[in-house]
Enzyme design. Structure first.
Site, PDB file in Angstrom:
ATOM      1  N   LYS A 131      28.769 -16.450  20.289  1.00 37.00           N
ATOM      2  CA  LYS A 131      27.723 -17.081  19.500  1.00 37.00           C
ATOM      3  C   LYS A 131      28.088 -18.537  19.271  1.00 37.00           C
ATOM      4  O   LYS A 131      29.261 -18.888  19.115  1.00 37.00           O
ATOM      5  CB  LYS A 131      27.458 -16.349  18.197  1.00 37.00           C
ATOM      6  N   GLU A 183      23.056 -16.304  20.248  1.00 39.30           N
ATOM      7  CA  GLU A 183      23.472 -15.131  19.462  1.00 39.30           C
ATOM      8  C   GLU A 183      24.210 -14.128  20.332  1.00 39.30           C
ATOM      9  O   GLU A 183      23.864 -13.953  21.516  1.00 39.30           O
ATOM     10  CB  GLU A 183      22.244 -14.427  18.870  1.00 39.30           C
ATOM     11  N   LYS A 209       6.477 -17.219   8.791  1.00 35.64           N
ATOM     12  CA  LYS A 209       6.153 -17.433  10.189  1.00 35.64           C
ATOM     13  C   LYS A 209       5.813 -16.090  10.845  1.00 35.64           C
ATOM     14  O   LYS A 209       6.284 -15.059  10.351  1.00 35.64           O
ATOM     15  CB  LYS A 209       7.305 -18.132  10.897  1.00 35.64           C
ATOM     16  N   ARG A 263       0.828  -1.214   0.000  1.00 39.94           N
ATOM     17  CA  ARG A 263       0.000   0.000   0.000  1.00 39.94           C
ATOM     18  C   ARG A 263       0.864   1.266   0.000  1.00 39.94           C
ATOM     19  O   ARG A 263       0.343   2.378  -0.079  1.00 39.94           O
ATOM     20  CB  ARG A 263      -0.951  -0.007   1.191  1.00 39.94           C
ATOM     21  N   HIS A 313      12.290 -22.775  14.397  1.00 35.93           N
ATOM     22  CA  HIS A 313      13.508 -23.250  13.728  1.00 35.93           C
ATOM     23  C   HIS A 313      14.119 -24.497  14.377  1.00 35.93           C
ATOM     24  O   HIS A 313      14.464 -25.456  13.687  1.00 35.93           O
ATOM     25  CB  HIS A 313      14.556 -22.138  13.723  1.00 35.93           C
ATOM     26  N   LYS A 318      19.678 -14.479  23.190  1.00 37.95           N
ATOM     27  CA  LYS A 318      20.323 -13.277  22.638  1.00 37.95           C
ATOM     28  C   LYS A 318      21.312 -12.700  23.645  1.00 37.95           C
ATOM     29  O   LYS A 318      21.243 -13.004  24.837  1.00 37.95           O
ATOM     30  CB  LYS A 318      19.256 -12.214  22.370  1.00 37.95           C
ATOM     31  N   HIS A 360      13.407 -20.703   6.932  1.00 42.85           N
ATOM     32  CA  HIS A 360      14.658 -20.691   6.153  1.00 42.85           C
ATOM     33  C   HIS A 360      15.726 -21.593   6.771  1.00 42.85           C
ATOM     34  O   HIS A 360      16.721 -21.881   6.127  1.00 42.85           O
ATOM     35  CB  HIS A 360      15.162 -19.252   5.966  1.00 42.85           C
ATOM     36  N   ASP A 362      10.275 -17.477  19.196  1.00 39.15           N
ATOM     37  CA  ASP A 362      11.047 -16.955  18.066  1.00 39.15           C
ATOM     38  C   ASP A 362      11.945 -18.035  17.458  1.00 39.15           C
ATOM     39  O   ASP A 362      12.067 -18.130  16.237  1.00 39.15           O
ATOM     40  CB  ASP A 362      11.904 -15.767  18.534  1.00 39.15           C
TER      41      ASP A 362
HETATM   42  P1  NDP Z   1       6.801  -5.110   7.632  1.00 40.94           P
HETATM   43  O1  NDP Z   1       5.777  -4.462   8.499  1.00 40.94           O
HETATM   44  O2  NDP Z   1       8.162  -4.508   7.550  1.00 40.94           O
HETATM   45  O3  NDP Z   1       6.260  -5.231   6.134  1.00 40.94           O
HETATM   46  C1  NDP Z   1       4.927  -5.519   5.823  1.00 40.94           C
HETATM   47  C2  NDP Z   1       4.519  -4.678   4.632  1.00 40.94           C
HETATM   48  O4  NDP Z   1       3.157  -4.969   4.315  1.00 40.94           O
HETATM   49  C3  NDP Z   1       4.599  -3.178   4.925  1.00 40.94           C
HETATM   50  O5  NDP Z   1       5.174  -2.507   3.842  1.00 40.94           O
HETATM   51  C4  NDP Z   1       3.139  -2.818   5.115  1.00 40.94           C
HETATM   52  O6  NDP Z   1       2.825  -1.487   4.839  1.00 40.94           O
HETATM   53  C5  NDP Z   1       2.485  -3.731   4.122  1.00 40.94           C
HETATM   54  N1  NDP Z   1       1.059  -3.839   4.368  1.00 40.94           N
HETATM   55  C6  NDP Z   1       0.416  -3.931   5.550  1.00 40.94           C
HETATM   56  N2  NDP Z   1      -0.913  -3.963   5.371  1.00 40.94           N
HETATM   57  C7  NDP Z   1      -1.125  -3.887   4.042  1.00 40.94           C
HETATM   58  C8  NDP Z   1      -2.281  -3.859   3.233  1.00 40.94           C
HETATM   59  N3  NDP Z   1      -3.521  -3.926   3.751  1.00 40.94           N
HETATM   60  N4  NDP Z   1      -2.141  -3.751   1.899  1.00 40.94           N
HETATM   61  C9  NDP Z   1      -0.913  -3.650   1.350  1.00 40.94           C
HETATM   62  N5  NDP Z   1       0.236  -3.670   2.070  1.00 40.94           N
HETATM   63  C10 NDP Z   1       0.120  -3.784   3.402  1.00 40.94           C
HETATM   64  O7  NDP Z   1       6.896  -6.623   8.112  1.00 40.94           O
HETATM   65  P2  NDP Z   1       8.099  -7.634   7.852  1.00 40.94           P
HETATM   66  O8  NDP Z   1       8.578  -7.461   6.472  1.00 40.94           O
HETATM   67  O9  NDP Z   1       9.074  -7.547   8.951  1.00 40.94           O
HETATM   68  O10 NDP Z   1       7.376  -9.042   8.033  1.00 40.94           O
HETATM   69  C11 NDP Z   1       6.529  -9.603   7.026  1.00 40.94           C
HETATM   70  C12 NDP Z   1       6.234 -11.044   7.404  1.00 40.94           C
HETATM   71  O11 NDP Z   1       7.463 -11.777   7.447  1.00 40.94           O
HETATM   72  C13 NDP Z   1       5.609 -11.216   8.780  1.00 40.94           C
HETATM   73  O12 NDP Z   1       4.708 -12.294   8.732  1.00 40.94           O
HETATM   74  C14 NDP Z   1       6.793 -11.575   9.678  1.00 40.94           C
HETATM   75  O13 NDP Z   1       6.384 -12.330  10.796  1.00 40.94           O
HETATM   76  C15 NDP Z   1       7.611 -12.423   8.714  1.00 40.94           C
HETATM   77  N6  NDP Z   1       9.037 -12.474   9.046  1.00 40.94           N
HETATM   78  C16 NDP Z   1       9.792 -11.334   9.084  1.00 40.94           C
HETATM   79  C17 NDP Z   1      11.132 -11.404   9.358  1.00 40.94           C
HETATM   80  C18 NDP Z   1      11.983 -10.181   9.348  1.00 40.94           C
HETATM   81  O14 NDP Z   1      13.181 -10.293   9.691  1.00 40.94           O
HETATM   82  N7  NDP Z   1      11.460  -9.027   8.992  1.00 40.94           N
HETATM   83  C19 NDP Z   1      11.801 -12.693   9.656  1.00 40.94           C
HETATM   84  C20 NDP Z   1      10.921 -13.838   9.546  1.00 40.94           C
HETATM   85  C21 NDP Z   1       9.599 -13.708   9.267  1.00 40.94           C
HETATM   86  P3  NDP Z   1       2.803  -0.414   6.055  1.00 40.94           P
HETATM   87  O15 NDP Z   1       4.223  -0.182   6.424  1.00 40.94           O
HETATM   88  O16 NDP Z   1       2.114   0.738   5.462  1.00 40.94           O
HETATM   89  O17 NDP Z   1       2.023  -1.023   7.184  1.00 40.94           O
END
Ligand code: NDP
Length: 464
Positions: free
Chosen positions: A334, A206, A138, A48, A230, A329, A168, A225
């Site tokens: 590590k 870690e 996850k 979005r 994992h 952590k 992963h 976590d």
């Molecule tokens: P983020 O919040 O950084 O990214 C999610 C994205 O989705 C944001 O850009 C957000 O926009 C967008 N979004 C939210 N709602 C909507 C919507 N209705 N329509 C369109 N876009 C939308 O999360 P992460 O990237 O950190 O995590 C994503 C997934 O990956 C989660 O399930 C997390 O648990 C999993 N994950 C993440 C890890 C990591 O290291 N980041 C590691 C392992 C798993 P906006 O910012 O505007 O809300």
């Protein structure tokens, strides 16, 4: 949008401007392309957020290049990629996006978990093509009932073999190497049982502290976590029976068998689990504040930053062997490994000296290595034994774990994806521990950031 050829898979990333996409998913794709240079992927980002086509193309190019994808492969992807702004919780916008992108498509949910659930509900109403595959990050639910509900919902959209629940760790070379180490070596095959193995410790310690991740981590804690997800997957690879062949149905089936038979050691989470939280300290030259003073942490949540649980596997192969799973952590060192401690021989002939340490085999997860420690005579008196290490440094992973897992998903092969029943079992295994912790039946210990795991951890409690 440039049309995708028959051999091209479309990767539609939902949540394209988020952290996961930019830090893990696109770099993972880059490392996949560095190895499989002629793989054809049509990448579409949806989110979005406002982002121009140029900004998106630059994001993709930078991420793919950072992990070694060759220029030609990068430019082929960049030329065909597109960013589509859409609020995915608005049915019309989701529908327009899917119609525009077409088939066959991998829908990669890089969205906040609650949003993913709602998008799945909308997909059920809208319907998707038979070729569609879902890649889910996850956490798979936040407890057993929510994981079950998520599975029910996802299966209303596509069949189980089109669902890729991502972990992963299943792309780590040491984990994949377990198959060869275990099942292709006569030396190890017969001793991989409780008759010969005293205990197994799977640890992921870690030296990083919270590093600004309070938003996610403070609600999860070390147990959820790392161990719930994992480390239980590593355990399954370590302990499973030999699959007939390395195919998704056979490997995932023997993995599921192990986890179905896994439970808290002695059925008592009060004695078989430990939790602790770091206090202020230093790691190397870095000063680390008390966990509860870290930005974004809510002390009322009482989150642990170091967790351990001992489990047992009730199968003929493993009955009686304790498996210690630990992760934390802000530790001084590590240490990410699987340690296999062997039982002492039934009898050592009198006249041999120095056999005072059990034999062991250590599989390092990062960097990948294998160390076998044996009692042998190294020098001097031929009957004086000492512990000697035979070290095999294993080749670096051929690609990042995310690349390894993503490659299978793009091929439509769920070998390295978590099956729905396994995702549920992982919650079933840890729930008694979470319950005992909520009821404050296990004390919260403390350790200074930069110190070692507290004394007494790793000990196996007597069964009552
Ligand atoms: P983020 O919040 O950084 O990214 C999610 C994205 O989705 C944001 O850009 C957000 O926009 C967008 N979004 C939210 N709602 C909507 C919507 N209705 N329509 C369109 N876009 C939308 O999360 P992460 O990237 O950190 O995590 C994503 C997934 O990956 C989660 O399930 C997390 O648990 C999993 N994950 C993440 C890890 C990591 O290291 N980041 C590691 C392992 C798993 P906006 O910012 O505007 O809300």
């Amino acid at each position: 949008m440039s049309p995708a050829s028959d051999a091209t898979t479309t990767l539609l990333i939902l949540g394209a401007s988020g952290d996961l996409t930019q830090r893990l998913l696109l770099p993972g794709l880059g490392s996949l392309l560095a190895v499989e240079t002629d793989r054809s992927v049509h990448v579409v980002g949806a989110d979005r957020a406002d982002m121009s086509q140029q900004e998106w193309a630059d994001t993709v190019r930078t991420a793919l290049t950072s992990t070694g994808a060759p220029d030609e492969a990068v430019e082929a992807i960049v030329a065909g990629t597109e960013y589509i702004k859409a609020d995915l919780m608005v049915p019309e916008e989701l529908d327009a996006l899917l119609t525009q992108v077409g088939d066959p498509v991998v829908l990669y949910f890089a969205l906040p978990p609650a949003v993913s659930v709602q998008v799945c509900e909308l997909l059920e109403t809208r319907g998707v093509s038979e070729q569609t595959r879902l890649a889910l990050e996850k956490p798979f639910g936040t407890d057993l009932p929510s994981a079950q509900a998520l599975n029910v919902q996802v299966l209303k959209v596509v069949d189980e073999n089109r669902v890729h629940r991502i972990d992963h760790f299943l792309g780590l070379s040491t984990v994949l190497n377990l198959l060869g180490v275990r099942f292709a070596n006569r030396l190890l095959q017969p001793v991989w049982t409780s008759e010969h193995i005293e205990k197994v410790v799977i640890s992921y310690d870690e030296d990083l502290a919270l590093e600004g991740r309070a938003g996610y981590y403070d609600k999860a804690g070390a147990l959820v976590d790392m161990i719930q997800s994992h480390l239980l997957q590593v355990l399954a690879f370590f302990a499973m029976e030999a699959p007939g062949s390395i195919t998704e149905d056979e490997v995932r089936s023997v993995k599921a068998d192990v986890l179905r038979a896994t439970a808290v050691w002695g059925g008592d989470p009060r004695s078989a689990s430990r939790r602790a939280r770091y206090t202020a300290g230093t790691i190397g030259a870095r000063a680390v504040p008390d966990y509860t003073s870290e930005e974004g942490v809510d002390p009322a949540l009482d989150t642990e930053t170091l967790a351990e649980m001992v489990v047992e596997i009730d199968t003929d192969r493993w009955r009686g062997t304790p498996f210690v799973l630990r992760s934390g952590k802000a530790l001084g060192e590590k240490s990410k490994k699987i340690e296999v401690i062997f039982k002492e021989p039934d009898r050592v002939p009198s006249g041999l000296h120095g056999k005072d340490v059990p034999d062991s085999l250590v599989l390092d997860l990062k960097p990948a290595a294998m160390v076998v420690s044996l009692s042998i005579n190294a020098e001097g008196d031929p009957f004086d034994l000492e512990q000697k290490e035979l070290v095999a440094t294993l080749a670096d992973s051929r690609m990042l774990p995310y690349g390894e897992v993503l490659g299978r998903i793009l091929d439509g092969d769920p070998l390295l994806s978590i099956r729905g029943d396994v995702a549920e079992d992982c919650w079933r295994i840890v729930e008694p521990v979470l319950g005992a912790w909520r009821a404050d039946e296990v004390p919260m210990q403390e350790y200074a950031a930069g110190s070692s795991v507290p004394d007494g951890w790793g000990a196996i409690p007597a069964k009552r």
